[in-house]
Design a protein around this motif. Structure first.
Motif, PDB file in Angstrom:
ATOM      1  N   SER A 540      -3.045   8.608  10.797  1.00  0.00           N
ATOM      2  CA  SER A 540      -3.483   8.452   9.418  1.00  0.00           C
ATOM      3  C   SER A 540      -2.477   9.104   8.487  1.00  0.00           C
ATOM      4  O   SER A 540      -1.876  10.125   8.818  1.00  0.00           O
ATOM      5  CB  SER A 540      -4.868   9.092   9.234  1.00  0.00           C
ATOM      6  OG  SER A 540      -5.347   8.911   7.921  1.00  0.00           O
ATOM      7  N   TYR A 541      -2.300   8.493   7.348  1.00  0.00           N
ATOM      8  CA  TYR A 541      -1.499   9.101   6.295  1.00  0.00           C
ATOM      9  C   TYR A 541      -2.038   8.621   4.962  1.00  0.00           C
ATOM     10  O   TYR A 541      -2.636   7.538   4.836  1.00  0.00           O
ATOM     11  CB  TYR A 541      -0.011   8.765   6.437  1.00  0.00           C
ATOM     12  CG  TYR A 541       0.298   7.306   6.678  1.00  0.00           C
ATOM     13  CD1 TYR A 541       0.546   6.440   5.619  1.00  0.00           C
ATOM     14  CD2 TYR A 541       0.361   6.797   7.978  1.00  0.00           C
ATOM     15  CE1 TYR A 541       0.840   5.108   5.850  1.00  0.00           C
ATOM     16  CE2 TYR A 541       0.657   5.460   8.218  1.00  0.00           C
ATOM     17  CZ  TYR A 541       0.898   4.620   7.136  1.00  0.00           C
ATOM     18  OH  TYR A 541       1.173   3.295   7.364  1.00  0.00           O
ATOM     19  N   GLY A 542      -1.868   9.469   3.931  1.00  0.00           N
ATOM     20  CA  GLY A 542      -2.439   9.119   2.643  1.00  0.00           C
ATOM     21  C   GLY A 542      -1.927   9.996   1.530  1.00  0.00           C
ATOM     22  O   GLY A 542      -1.189  10.958   1.745  1.00  0.00           O
ATOM     23  N   ALA A 543      -2.335   9.629   0.309  1.00  0.00           N
ATOM     24  CA  ALA A 543      -1.935  10.357  -0.890  1.00  0.00           C
ATOM     25  C   ALA A 543      -3.130  10.444  -1.831  1.00  0.00           C
ATOM     26  O   ALA A 543      -3.922   9.503  -1.951  1.00  0.00           O
ATOM     27  CB  ALA A 543      -0.773   9.656  -1.582  1.00  0.00           C
ATOM     28  N   ARG A 560      -4.997   5.544   1.487  1.00  0.00           N
ATOM     29  CA  ARG A 560      -4.782   5.959   2.873  1.00  0.00           C
ATOM     30  C   ARG A 560      -4.548   4.737   3.753  1.00  0.00           C
ATOM     31  O   ARG A 560      -4.937   3.610   3.414  1.00  0.00           O
ATOM     32  CB  ARG A 560      -5.993   6.737   3.388  1.00  0.00           C
ATOM     33  CG  ARG A 560      -7.286   5.979   3.334  1.00  0.00           C
ATOM     34  CD  ARG A 560      -8.448   6.787   3.910  1.00  0.00           C
ATOM     35  NE  ARG A 560      -9.721   6.158   3.605  1.00  0.00           N
ATOM     36  CZ  ARG A 560     -10.447   6.418   2.533  1.00  0.00           C
ATOM     37  NH1 ARG A 560     -10.014   7.315   1.663  1.00  0.00           N
ATOM     38  NH2 ARG A 560     -11.589   5.798   2.316  1.00  0.00           N
ATOM     39  N   ALA A 561      -3.934   4.976   4.905  1.00  0.00           N
ATOM     40  CA  ALA A 561      -3.693   3.926   5.899  1.00  0.00           C
ATOM     41  C   ALA A 561      -3.523   4.592   7.246  1.00  0.00           C
ATOM     42  O   ALA A 561      -3.251   5.798   7.344  1.00  0.00           O
ATOM     43  CB  ALA A 561      -2.448   3.109   5.534  1.00  0.00           C
ATOM     44  N   GLY A 562      -3.683   3.803   8.308  1.00  0.00           N
ATOM     45  CA  GLY A 562      -3.509   4.355   9.634  1.00  0.00           C
ATOM     46  C   GLY A 562      -4.055   3.441  10.709  1.00  0.00           C
ATOM     47  O   GLY A 562      -4.639   2.388  10.430  1.00  0.00           O
ATOM     48  N   LEU A 563      -3.863   3.869  11.944  1.00  0.00           N
ATOM     49  CA  LEU A 563      -4.290   3.104  13.110  1.00  0.00           C
ATOM     50  C   LEU A 563      -5.486   3.794  13.761  1.00  0.00           C
ATOM     51  O   LEU A 563      -5.472   5.008  13.953  1.00  0.00           O
ATOM     52  CB  LEU A 563      -3.144   3.008  14.123  1.00  0.00           C
ATOM     53  CG  LEU A 563      -3.481   2.401  15.485  1.00  0.00           C
ATOM     54  CD1 LEU A 563      -3.703   0.900  15.351  1.00  0.00           C
ATOM     55  CD2 LEU A 563      -2.370   2.688  16.496  1.00  0.00           C
ATOM     56  N   TYR A 594      -6.458   0.283   6.126  1.00  0.00           N
ATOM     57  CA  TYR A 594      -5.915   0.787   4.861  1.00  0.00           C
ATOM     58  C   TYR A 594      -6.983   0.619   3.785  1.00  0.00           C
ATOM     59  O   TYR A 594      -7.865  -0.241   3.869  1.00  0.00           O
ATOM     60  CB  TYR A 594      -4.633   0.058   4.470  1.00  0.00           C
ATOM     61  CG  TYR A 594      -4.762  -1.449   4.380  1.00  0.00           C
ATOM     62  CD1 TYR A 594      -5.066  -2.072   3.175  1.00  0.00           C
ATOM     63  CD2 TYR A 594      -4.576  -2.244   5.507  1.00  0.00           C
ATOM     64  CE1 TYR A 594      -5.192  -3.457   3.091  1.00  0.00           C
ATOM     65  CE2 TYR A 594      -4.688  -3.623   5.445  1.00  0.00           C
ATOM     66  CZ  TYR A 594      -4.997  -4.218   4.226  1.00  0.00           C
ATOM     67  OH  TYR A 594      -5.120  -5.587   4.152  1.00  0.00           O
ATOM     68  N   GLY A 595      -6.910   1.473   2.798  1.00  0.00           N
ATOM     69  CA  GLY A 595      -7.902   1.419   1.728  1.00  0.00           C
ATOM     70  C   GLY A 595      -7.677   2.526   0.729  1.00  0.00           C
ATOM     71  O   GLY A 595      -6.632   3.185   0.708  1.00  0.00           O
ATOM     72  N   TYR A 616     -12.843   1.262  -0.909  1.00  0.00           N
ATOM     73  CA  TYR A 616     -12.748   0.046  -0.086  1.00  0.00           C
ATOM     74  C   TYR A 616     -11.825   0.335   1.087  1.00  0.00           C
ATOM     75  O   TYR A 616     -10.779   0.982   0.928  1.00  0.00           O
ATOM     76  CB  TYR A 616     -12.191  -1.112  -0.907  1.00  0.00           C
ATOM     77  CG  TYR A 616     -11.981  -2.373  -0.096  1.00  0.00           C
ATOM     78  CD1 TYR A 616     -13.054  -3.220   0.171  1.00  0.00           C
ATOM     79  CD2 TYR A 616     -10.724  -2.697   0.408  1.00  0.00           C
ATOM     80  CE1 TYR A 616     -12.870  -4.369   0.924  1.00  0.00           C
ATOM     81  CE2 TYR A 616     -10.530  -3.847   1.162  1.00  0.00           C
ATOM     82  CZ  TYR A 616     -11.607  -4.674   1.421  1.00  0.00           C
ATOM     83  OH  TYR A 616     -11.430  -5.816   2.171  1.00  0.00           O
ATOM     84  N   ASP A 617     -12.225  -0.126   2.282  1.00  0.00           N
ATOM     85  CA  ASP A 617     -11.400   0.016   3.477  1.00  0.00           C
ATOM     86  C   ASP A 617     -11.298  -1.332   4.183  1.00  0.00           C
ATOM     87  O   ASP A 617     -12.326  -1.965   4.477  1.00  0.00           O
ATOM     88  CB  ASP A 617     -12.007   1.051   4.431  1.00  0.00           C
ATOM     89  CG  ASP A 617     -11.835   2.468   3.914  1.00  0.00           C
ATOM     90  OD1 ASP A 617     -10.699   2.861   3.638  1.00  0.00           O
ATOM     91  OD2 ASP A 617     -12.850   3.166   3.775  1.00  0.00           O
TER      92      ASP A 617
END
Length: 790
Positions: A540-543, A560-563, A594-595, A616-617
């Motif tokens: 995961s990574y995000g801002a 955010r986004a990730g696997l 991602y969302g 929203y995701d």
């Protein structure tokens, strides 16, 4: 002539401003230098009358604290309004007073209940009664003197307001602003005092309308722990040391009904009245010394006056944490807390007897807790014990130890032992760690046989973090994990067989209290988790971006986004020659997700507060559990099963089929205070997940909550709470009248009702057309504090 009148009005306004505004010369360097010396607190010959008026002669000889410094939203600048604090003591009490200059008609306050003054004007004080910079009492008072009391721990952002001290306070709104007097018995505190002893101290004031301005006596720098920047007071000597015994007997009378099956009644059921209930209990607190206390309870009265808030339970893989609310366990709960949550006292559900010894001697803090828990459903007893030790090292470092043991019946045994510690490298940099090992003898689920087997399990849990917090920037790196067989039966464990690392950073602009945009904050993070086989569980990574504007308006954006990767053995059987496996189809599922989220908060004066969140995701997993009878499984394999079952009624239900979906989130919270005594809170929480493989709704959760409180006086109130959850149609009602003149002494009359609206009826296996009451309870609860000092 009009021109002269205008000039005269301007002159009058300018001459009036100093009455309320800061008039002391503001010299930050001089203030810092002055605060280095400890303040001698004088001893009063007699007690001032606590009526909110600062006209007693004692305040003329009290220690005086002036020249406050604004720390929020401005950074170490002059405050908007002048504040003076006073302090003195006698043999048995500590006295504090505030004079807060302001325009009376602009002061924000209400007849609030205890611990509920945080959204209005108030004053506060930190009391570090051991001068160890690790723990301090936090006491707050609104302009009427209504109290909020708690504990502030070093390294924790939030204070714990579960603590209730016996003390006296009174406030008055006067033409010059407002004034407050406080009288605190020393026997209500845990402390060290005497010749050569110091206490940490700070006074502060919050002005709500000036963008929640905070101004304090100490020039607190951002990025450094507040408790490490407290001033010091001394002179507290000649205090009468008392051993205090508190006994709180309690009685709860209740009459309940619950729904039972009755095929002769409409809906095949009826409400059946239960026998009249009487629950007697007693709690005892004995203050052995000013810093060591023994607590005990026999059949303690733990009837919940306030139920847990409703939460979204649909599509949940892991357990949900609920905080402790019971008074006995809340006493010094900070000693037993850890980041790994190895102690969660809610796992002691219904104790017959419990005892606890807590305190601090020199540099050593300790806590010992034992309880005998009662499980009526299977007529078993559970025995729980917790030992916590911590030793201070140097100025702001420590090392500690946890040990817990839990035994229930003949087949559940769990023990845990471990260490934790913190090393402060410099005022802005901290390294902390936790390491625990568990030994269990119990049933473990084995996915290779799709059944539980009784065996021994040994496991570990660990956590380490390096954190730097600067004025306008910071970063942290941590690693943590829990092995497959790790268990903490007296703690809270969300997930096992997971090991991961996380990096986060923060950047922030210098605050500009007079600009339209007061502050901008940017945060970023990245993380990854694997299991013990080295397989990826999640990345995961995000801002996160935060904008704080004038007039108490804030706007936040989170991306955010990730696997996320699922393995069937986490959900049930692992496929082999004998077992089909927990998943229909592939045994491993991947989703790149991602969302984002948008959050808006705004205060409209002092009467209306609004918070709205929209999120929203994409590719969020539907685990195919089925949320309820109203929202059953909708995976393609399950829908095909429903069709095939029409011709083959004996067909077995297929395994779950997790699939990607679109998750919509919406949350709205509105708080309205139409009058000073009346507070109304309305909240709405929606979660809707739609599967992408067939465009069907897996669940659409809507939770509505309405809470109203009418505070007749500081001690008398009524409360009504209504919660509705459409997933199961649950409609819960709680009505409560309360009189709480002091901690320990209380009288409650309440009614709790659990109903459903158009919910599933298990007795007819159909949905009801309207309301159905499932249970109700009327109760009266009375407790009284008997306090004796020796």
């Amino acid at each position: 002539m009009p021109k002269q009148i205008s000039l005269l009005i301007i002159l009058l306004v300018l001459t009036a401003i100093p009455v309320f505004a800061q008039t002391d010369t503001f010299d930050l360097d001089k203030i810092r230098e002055d605060r280095k010396a400890p303040v001698e607190v004088p001893k009063f010959d007699s007690s001032p009358l606590i009526d909110g008026k600062l006209d007693d002669s004692q305040w003329q000889q009290a220690a005086k604290f002036t020249n406050f410094v604004q720390t929020e939203p401005g950074d170490l600048i002059a405050p908007s309004r002048k504040t003076i604090a006073y302090m003195g003591y006698d043999d048995k009490h500590l006295y504090i007073a505030f004079m807060c200059f302001d325009e009376p008609d602009k002061i924000t306050y209400s007849v609030a209940k205890r611990d509920s003054v945080g959204s209005e004007d108030y004053v506060g004080v930190f009391l570090d009664t051991f001068n160890d910079q690790r723990r301090a009492y936090i006491l707050q008072f609104n302009p009427l003197g209504i109290q909020a009391d708690g504990v502030k721990l070093e390294g924790e952002r939030r204070s714990d307001f579960s603590v209730d001290l016996v003390m006296e306070s009174k406030g008055l709104v006067i033409p010059e602003g407002y004034s407050i007097e406080v009288k605190i018995p020393f026997k209500s505190l845990r402390y060290e005092a005497g010749e050569g002893k110091f206490w940490g101290i700070d006074f502060w004031r919050r002005i709500d309308r000036f963008n929640r301005e905070i101004a304090g006596w100490m020039p607190i720098e951002r990025g450094v722990s507040e408790l490490q920047q407290l001033g010091r007071i001394t002179g507290l000597k000649g205090i009468n040391t008392e051993r205090t015994l508190e006994i709180v007997p309690s009685i709860t009378l209740s009459k309940s009904s619950e729904r039972v099956e009755d095929l002769t009644q409409p809906g095949n059921s009826r409400l059946d009245g239960l026998p009249f209930g009487t629950d007697l209990g007693v709690s005892v607190k004995y203050q052995i010394t000013p810093n060591v206390t023994l607590d005990a309870a026999i059949n303690p009265d733990f009837a919940e006056v306030e139920a847990d808030a409703p939460v979204v339970r649909a599509n949940q893989r892991f357990p949900i944490f609920f905080p402790e609310k019971r008074p006995f366990f809340l006493e010094r709960i900070d000693i037993f807390r850890s980041r790994s949550q190895v102690v969660n006292t809610r796992n002691i559900a219904d104790p017959d007897v419990a005892a606890k010894l807590t305190g601090k001697i020199g540099k050593n803090t300790f806590g010992i807790l034992g309880a005998v828990d009662n499980f009526e459903e299977d007529d078993l007893k559970a025995y729980a014990a917790i030992l916590r030790l911590r030793r201070d090292i140097g100025a702001n470092s420590n090392i500690g130890m946890f040990a817990t043991t839990y035994h229930r019946g003949s087949d559940t045994h769990n023990s845990l032992f471990g260490f934790d510690g913190k090393y402060q490298i410099d005022p802005r940099t901290v390294f902390s760690f936790e390491a625990f090992g568990s030994h269990s003898r119990k049933y473990y689920y084995n996915p290779d046989i799709d059944d539980s087997e009784y065996r021994t399990g040994n496991g570990v849990a660990y956590r380490a973090e390096y954190d730097y917090t600067g004025r306008n920037r910071g970063w942290s790196l941590n690693v943590e994990g829990r092995s497959h067989d790790y268990r903490a039966d007296l703690g809270f464990t969300r997930r096992t067989n997971t090991h991961g690392t996380r990096f986060g950073y923060r950047l922030q602009t210098e605050p500009a209290p007079n600009a339209s945009l007061i502050r901008f904050t940017h945060r970023g993070f990245m993380s990854g988790d694997i299991d013990e086989k080295g397989r990826i569980l999640r990345t995961s990574y995000g801002a996160f971006n935060s904008f704080d504007f004038q007039n108490q308006l804030s706007f936040r954006v989170f991306l955010r986004a990730g696997l996320e990767r699922l393995y069937e053995e986490e959900f049930g059987a692992r496929r082999n020659q004998l077992l089909a496996g927990a998943f229909s189809g592939l045994p491993v599922r991947d989703a790149f997700q991602y969302g984002g989220e948008i959050d808006i908060s705004k205060n409209f004066g002092n009467r209306i507060r609004l918070n709205a969140e929209f999120g929203y995701d994409e590719n969020a997993f539907d685990f195919d559990f089925g949320a309820s009878e109203k929202f059953p499984r909708v995976s393609p394999v399950y829908l095909q099963y429903l069709i095939d079952r029409m011709t083959n009624p004996n067909l077995e239900e297929p395994p779950i089929d997790p699939g990607k979906g679109r998750l919509l989130r919406m949350e709205l919270n509105v708080e309205v205070q139409p009058t000073d005594p009346l507070n109304i809170r309305l909240s709405y929480d929606r979660r809707r997940l739609t599967r992408k493989d067939n465009d069907l709704t897996a669940f659409d959760s809507n939770i509505y909550s309405l809470r109203t409180t009418y505070q007749f006086t500081r001690f008398v109130s009524t409360r009504a709470r209504f919660d509705y959850n459409n997933i199961d149609g649950g409609f819960d009602t709680q009505l409560l009248f309360g009189w709480t003149p002091s901690p320990g002494t209380a009288f409650f009359v309440g009614y709790n009702d659990t109903s459903s609206y158009k919910g599933y009826n298990p007795y007819t296996e159909t949905f009801d057309p309207g309301f159905r009451r499932d249970s109700n309870t009327f109760f009266i609860r009375l407790s009284y504090l008997f306090r004796k000092s020796f």
